[in-house]
Structures are given as structure tokens and as C-alpha cells.
Write an enzyme that holds these catalytic residues in place. Structure first.
Site, PDB file in Angstrom:
ATOM      1  N   ARG A   1      -2.451   5.328   7.106  1.00 38.33           N
ATOM      2  CA  ARG A   1      -2.828   4.022   7.672  1.00 38.33           C
ATOM      3  C   ARG A   1      -2.631   4.078   9.180  1.00 38.33           C
ATOM      4  O   ARG A   1      -1.615   4.586   9.667  1.00 38.33           O
ATOM      5  CB  ARG A   1      -1.966   2.917   7.079  1.00 38.33           C
ATOM      6  CG  ARG A   1      -2.108   1.607   7.849  1.00 38.33           C
ATOM      7  CD  ARG A   1      -1.408   0.476   7.169  1.00 38.33           C
ATOM      8  NE  ARG A   1      -2.113   0.080   5.960  1.00 38.33           N
ATOM      9  CZ  ARG A   1      -1.819  -1.009   5.247  1.00 38.33           C
ATOM     10  NH1 ARG A   1      -0.815  -1.779   5.614  1.00 38.33           N
ATOM     11  NH2 ARG A   1      -2.506  -1.309   4.176  1.00 38.33           N
TER      12      ARG A   1
ATOM     13  N   THR B   1       0.834  -1.201   0.000  1.00 36.06           N
ATOM     14  CA  THR B   1       0.000   0.000   0.000  1.00 36.06           C
ATOM     15  C   THR B   1       0.873   1.257   0.000  1.00 36.06           C
ATOM     16  O   THR B   1       0.704   2.149  -0.834  1.00 36.06           O
ATOM     17  CB  THR B   1      -0.969  -0.017   1.199  1.00 36.06           C
ATOM     18  OG1 THR B   1      -1.712  -1.226   1.133  1.00 36.06           O
ATOM     19  CG2 THR B   1      -1.925   1.167   1.141  1.00 36.06           C
TER      20      THR B   1
ATOM     21  N   LYS C   1       5.556  10.390  20.821  1.00 37.29           N
ATOM     22  CA  LYS C   1       5.655  11.346  21.938  1.00 37.29           C
ATOM     23  C   LYS C   1       4.284  11.673  22.504  1.00 37.29           C
ATOM     24  O   LYS C   1       4.148  12.507  23.387  1.00 37.29           O
ATOM     25  CB  LYS C   1       6.295  12.655  21.456  1.00 37.29           C
ATOM     26  CG  LYS C   1       7.674  12.507  20.888  1.00 37.29           C
ATOM     27  CD  LYS C   1       8.154  13.885  20.405  1.00 37.29           C
ATOM     28  CE  LYS C   1       9.491  13.793  19.711  1.00 37.29           C
ATOM     29  NZ  LYS C   1       9.810  15.082  19.030  1.00 37.29           N
TER      30      LYS C   1
ATOM     31  N   HIS D   1     -10.575  -0.421   3.929  1.00 39.18           N
ATOM     32  CA  HIS D   1      -9.347  -0.249   3.145  1.00 39.18           C
ATOM     33  C   HIS D   1      -9.763   0.031   1.690  1.00 39.18           C
ATOM     34  O   HIS D   1      -9.629  -0.830   0.823  1.00 39.18           O
ATOM     35  CB  HIS D   1      -8.519  -1.529   3.257  1.00 39.18           C
ATOM     36  CG  HIS D   1      -7.112  -1.431   2.759  1.00 39.18           C
ATOM     37  ND1 HIS D   1      -6.635  -0.384   1.984  1.00 39.18           N
ATOM     38  CD2 HIS D   1      -6.048  -2.276   2.923  1.00 39.18           C
ATOM     39  CE1 HIS D   1      -5.368  -0.599   1.700  1.00 39.18           C
ATOM     40  NE2 HIS D   1      -4.982  -1.732   2.261  1.00 39.18           N
TER      41      HIS D   1
HETATM   42  C1  NCD Z   1      -3.884  -5.899   3.736  1.00 43.58           C
HETATM   43  C2  NCD Z   1      -4.049  -4.877   4.827  1.00 43.58           C
HETATM   44  O1  NCD Z   1      -3.093  -4.199   5.226  1.00 43.58           O
HETATM   45  O2  NCD Z   1      -5.174  -4.755   5.256  1.00 43.58           O
HETATM   46  N1  NCD Z   1      -2.749  -5.715   2.954  1.00 43.58           N
HETATM   47  C3  NCD Z   1      -2.739  -4.752   1.999  1.00 43.58           C
HETATM   48  O3  NCD Z   1      -3.024  -3.610   2.227  1.00 43.58           O
HETATM   49  N2  NCD Z   1      -2.418  -5.121   0.745  1.00 43.58           N
HETATM   50  C4  NCD Z   1      -4.100  -7.289   4.194  1.00 43.58           C
HETATM   51  C5  NCD Z   1      -3.234  -7.832   5.295  1.00 43.58           C
HETATM   52  O4  NCD Z   1      -2.457  -7.137   5.920  1.00 43.58           O
HETATM   53  O5  NCD Z   1      -3.363  -9.044   5.531  1.00 43.58           O
END
Ligand code: NCD
Length: 303
Positions: A101, A52, A80, A129
Site C-alpha cells: 500500500r 487490509t 531515508k 484497491h
Molecule cells: C479503505 C482504504 O484504505 O482505501 N479502507 C480499507 O482498505 N478497508 C477506505 C478508507 O480508508 O476510507
């Protein structure tokens, strides 16, 4: 569209436009090499990532833009005690668009409420996501030719898998979709998603054995059991190898079924399956770069 928290923030028409733009970029990437000259993307990753974060960065660099950011909470002022709201308000002073994220469900919505610039949820805990979903939709449309009249099986950790939650939500808007949800009882889809499926009158079934249902699927979406979201290690160890897709199980599947996985894979797909032409997860990872180029262009209004 300034904020992308869940795939439902996009209309199906907007999704269609993004996927079509991604197709055009894949055909002729050099035509897009300067679309974001002078623009800066910030990637704020409070949780680990390979695909990502790097596909976001690759997307912006491929558009002629620049990137900055951090790849772990420990290297940011979160360590912090800084709040997400303060972090994004600061980063907005240094960047034109943010991809974030965070391990907490709802963190992206909090961030979005505190900035003026476009903000993209790159995964918030076990919640949503949306850019993985755009990647998945582009892959399905390119490989299957359409997004309707498909039987899609989801297998693995359907409770914590945010990619599953987002893709189910997105697929619910297309005609003739049948869902087969394969998981151990402990890792079934959250109630809020089951309630939506029931209320919408969707054709869905929940099963425990992959062998019982794989033969009906046009798409098999495998997922990793999400160790980091378990409260105790024993449960994780007990459930982690619930499903292992191997060549034997692939023999039970349709000849034109495709196997997707958002990756990273741990044990749930045996590496021997990689050679099967139906294994499409690395093609899917490739799509992630181009769909994010299309999304960044849309959000920065640089078409
Ligand atoms: C996924 C996530 O981070 O949710 N990966 C991703 O973004 N391609 C799936 C996972 O971490 O298993």
C-alpha cells in the site's frame, strides 16, 4: 496472474474462481491450514491500515505461511529516500509474495514492473484497491446471491475513494447494474470513471441528496471523506459531514437493502445503524480474510 494492480487484471472467470474458493475456505478453513507452508508474505504498508494489512497477515498465517513487513513508511528505508523500486527488489529476496500500500497513485504499477514475484496492490493513493473489491464482491454475492441486476449506490467521497473506483470498474462487467452516485459536487467520481460509464452506455445518475435515492438501492456503499487526500483542511471540515446515515434515512430504504462500507468509519454511519440487520460492514470485513486466502493461493499457485 502475477500482478494485481486493478480489478480488471482479473477476468470475471478468475474473480468467480476466487470467490468460490473463498466460499469453500469459509465452510472448512482447516482444510486449507497448510496450503502455504514454507511461504512468506511481505506486507509493505507506506500508509496506515487496519483491515487490509491485518487481513492479509491473518490470511497468510491461516494458510500456514509466515509474514514480515512494515506498517509505516517511517519505519522503512523510504524515510531515508529509498525508491519504491529498490524497496521491492530487496523485499523480493526475502519473500514469495508482496502486498503493498502506498499513498501515491501508480506506485503499485512501478513496484510490479520491478519484481518477478507476485505483487498485490493493497491501495495506491486515490486510485485503485482491488482486494477490497474482491472483499466487496464476495460479500455481495454471499448476501444477495448474485452479482448482476443490482442497483448499487455509492455515497460520500467518490473522488478520492479508491475502493469506489475499483468496485465501479468491477461491477461494470456484470449485467443489469445500475449505479447511483451520491456526493457533493466537489467529491464526484473522477472524469476517467465517468467517461467509462458514459462510453459503456451504463445506467448511472449523480445526485447530491442521499434521501432522494436511497429507496431505489439494493446496496448502499458508504465511504469516508478522505481527510489525508485533501489539499486544505477547510475543505475537509466543510465536506466531512456531508452524509450521515442514520435510522431515519434507513427507514426510506428497501427492507432487503444492504449497507456496506470498506471501513474505517468516522461519522458517516451513525452507530445506531449497526443494530439494523441491513448493516453488513462487519460481515464484509470478515470476508476480507477469506478472499485474501483464496487470492494468495491463486497467486502462489498452491491450489
Ligand atoms: C479503505 C482504504 O484504505 O482505501 N479502507 C480499507 O482498505 N478497508 C477506505 C478508507 O480508508 O476510507
Amino acid at each position: 496472474m502475477k500482478k494485481l494492480i486493478s480489478p480488471l487484471d482479473l477476468t470475471t472467470q478468475e474473480i468467480d474462481e476466487i470467490l468460490s474458493l473463498a466460499d469453500r475456505i469459509m465452510e472448512n478453513p482447516t482444510a486449507y491450514a497448510h496450503k502455504c507452508d514454507g511461504k512468506i508474505l511481505a506486507t509493505l504498508f507506506f500508509e496506515p491500515s487496519t483491515r487490509t494489512r491485518l487481513s492479509f497477515e491473518s490470511a497468510m498465517l491461516s494458510l500456514g505461511g509466515k509474514v514480515l513487513g512494515f506498517s509505516s513508511a517511517s519505519s522503512s528505508s523510504a524515510s531515508k529516500g529509498e525508491s519504491v523500486a529498490d524497496t521491492v527488489r530487496t523485499v523480493e529476496c526475502y519473500a514469495d509474495i508482496i502486498a503493498m500500500r502506498h499513498p501515491k497513485e501508480g506506485a503499485a504499477a512501478v513496484a510490479a514492473a520491478n519484481v518477478e514475484c507476485p505483487l498485490i496492490n493493497a491501495g495506491d493513493g486515490g486510485h485503485q484497491h482491488p482486494t477490497q473489491t474482491l472483499t466487496d464482491l464476495l460479500t455481495i454475492r454471499r448476501l444477495k446471491g448474485h452479482l448482476d441486476n443490482l442497483t448499487i449506490g455509492f455515497c460520500g467521497d467518490l473522488k478520492f475513494g479508491r475502493t469506489v473506483h475499483s468496485l465501479i470498474r468491477a461491477m461494470m462487467r456484470y449485467e443489469g447494474i445500475r449505479f447511483i452516485l451520491v456526493s457533493p459536487k466537489e467529491l464526484q467520481i473522477p472524469d476517467y470513471i465517468r467517461d467509462d460509464l458514459t462510453a459503456g452506455g451504463f445506467d448511472f445518475q449523480e445526485v447530491e441528496r442521499l434521501e432522494d435515492a436511497i429507496g431505489e438501492m439494493d446496496i448502499l456503499y458508504m465511504t469516508r471523506v478522505q481527510r489525508e487526500r485533501f489539499f486544505n483542511e477547510e475543505d475537509y471540515i466543510r465536506l466531512r459531514d456531508s452524509y450521515i446515515l442514520d435510522t431515519e434515512k434507513m427507514e426510506l430504504a428497501k427492507k432487503d437493502m444492504i449497507v456496506l462500507h470498506p471501513l474505517p468509519r468516522v461519522n458517516e454511519i451513525s452507530v445506531e445503524v449497526d443494530k439494523d440487520p441491513r448493516a453488513c460492514y462487519f460481515k464484509q470485513a470478515r470476508c476480507g480474510r477469506f478472499v485474501r486466502m483464496a487470492l494468495i493461493m491463486k497467486m502462489l499457485e498452491v491450489e
